[in-house]
Design a protein around this motif. Sequence first.
Motif, short mmCIF file in Angstrom:
data_model
loop_
_atom_site.label_atom_id
_atom_site.label_comp_id
_atom_site.label_asym_id
_atom_site.label_seq_id
_atom_site.Cartn_x
_atom_site.Cartn_y
_atom_site.Cartn_z
N GLY A 194 0.78 -1.22 0.00
CA GLY A 194 0.00 0.00 0.00
C GLY A 194 0.82 1.28 0.00
N GLN A 195 2.13 1.18 0.14
CA GLN A 195 2.98 2.37 0.18
C GLN A 195 3.49 2.73 -1.21
OE1 GLN A 195 3.17 4.25 2.99
NE2 GLN A 195 1.67 2.74 3.69
N ARG A 196 4.10 3.89 -1.35
CA ARG A 196 4.46 4.47 -2.65
C ARG A 196 5.44 3.64 -3.46
NH1 ARG A 196 9.39 7.10 -2.07
NH2 ARG A 196 10.00 7.36 0.09
N CYS A 197 6.30 2.83 -2.83
CA CYS A 197 7.29 2.04 -3.57
C CYS A 197 7.02 0.54 -3.52
CB CYS A 197 8.70 2.36 -3.07
SG CYS A 197 9.20 4.06 -3.38
N TYR A 198 5.80 0.17 -3.15
CA TYR A 198 5.45 -1.25 -3.09
C TYR A 198 5.41 -1.88 -4.48
CZ TYR A 198 2.87 -5.53 -2.10
OH TYR A 198 2.47 -6.84 -2.01
N ASN A 223 5.76 -5.10 -7.27
CA ASN A 223 5.91 -5.97 -6.11
C ASN A 223 6.81 -7.16 -6.45
OD1 ASN A 223 5.65 -7.37 -3.72
ND2 ASN A 223 3.57 -8.04 -4.12
N THR A 224 8.11 -6.89 -6.55
CA THR A 224 9.08 -7.96 -6.80
C THR A 224 10.21 -7.85 -5.79
OG1 THR A 224 10.50 -6.67 -8.29
CG2 THR A 224 8.61 -7.82 -9.30
N ILE A 225 10.85 -8.97 -5.51
CA ILE A 225 12.00 -8.94 -4.61
C ILE A 225 13.09 -8.05 -5.18
CG2 ILE A 225 13.87 -10.33 -3.63
CD1 ILE A 225 11.82 -12.61 -3.33
N HIS A 226 13.30 -8.12 -6.50
CA HIS A 226 14.33 -7.31 -7.14
C HIS A 226 14.08 -5.81 -6.92
CE1 HIS A 226 16.36 -5.17 -10.41
NE2 HIS A 226 17.31 -6.09 -10.24
N ASP A 227 12.84 -5.36 -7.15
CA ASP A 227 12.53 -3.94 -6.99
C ASP A 227 12.57 -3.51 -5.53
OD1 ASP A 227 11.94 -2.72 -9.68
OD2 ASP A 227 10.65 -4.48 -9.77
N HIS A 228 12.06 -4.34 -4.64
CA HIS A 228 12.11 -3.99 -3.22
C HIS A 228 13.55 -3.96 -2.72
CE1 HIS A 228 7.66 -5.24 -2.32
NE2 HIS A 228 7.76 -4.27 -3.20
N ALA A 229 14.36 -4.92 -3.16
CA ALA A 229 15.78 -4.93 -2.77
C ALA A 229 16.49 -3.70 -3.32
CB ALA A 229 16.46 -6.21 -3.26
N SER A 230 16.19 -3.33 -4.55
CA SER A 230 16.82 -2.13 -5.14
C SER A 230 16.51 -0.90 -4.31
CB SER A 230 16.32 -1.92 -6.58
OG SER A 230 16.84 -2.90 -7.43
N TYR A 231 15.26 -0.74 -3.90
CA TYR A 231 14.90 0.42 -3.08
C TYR A 231 15.65 0.39 -1.74
CZ TYR A 231 12.41 3.93 -0.50
OH TYR A 231 12.14 5.05 0.25
N ALA A 232 15.67 -0.77 -1.09
CA ALA A 232 16.34 -0.89 0.21
C ALA A 232 17.85 -0.69 0.08
CB ALA A 232 16.03 -2.25 0.84
N PHE A 233 18.46 -1.30 -0.94
CA PHE A 233 19.90 -1.15 -1.15
C PHE A 233 20.25 0.31 -1.38
CE2 PHE A 233 20.47 -5.66 -3.19
CZ PHE A 233 20.09 -6.24 -1.99
#
Length: 161
Positions: free
Chosen positions: A49-53, A56-66
Amino acid sequence: MESPKRSSPPSSGASWCIASQSASQKVLQIALDYACGYGGTDCSAIQAGQRCYNPNTIHDHASYAFNSYYQKNPVPNSCNFGGTAVITSTDPSTMACQYTSTSTSSSVLNTTNSKGSTVFGAVPSSPTPSAATCQEINVLQRLLLLTIVSLRLFHINYLYG
């Protein structure tokens, strides 16, 4: 639904840390867990539900966190995550999810030597450890821990795989 990419050209002097296309999903998940946990990255933007969800892939979420971790610790070694991350000069932001960037021309990666010349990637010398040096040691310790965890996962996958 995937968010549209920004149509801006690559930014000169700016850098982002993103997940490597060649990294496996399992290892990316471990690195993502590290970045959002022990690494201290604020990963609230990639929650449901958040702006960068999305996407919804591990790759995209990891990219944001990294990238979030890298921007707080803008030294080349802070974009490694056990070999699952790479530095890019192409903005990975989408219209909904903006990634912050580091300008290498004004970052802690650059210093000046005794002759007044800029030395890129150097750590300023001082008689006692500075806060930046202690931070770099902290980053290296975290990366070593992530590397050990990655190697253990590789070993487990090899044995039981």
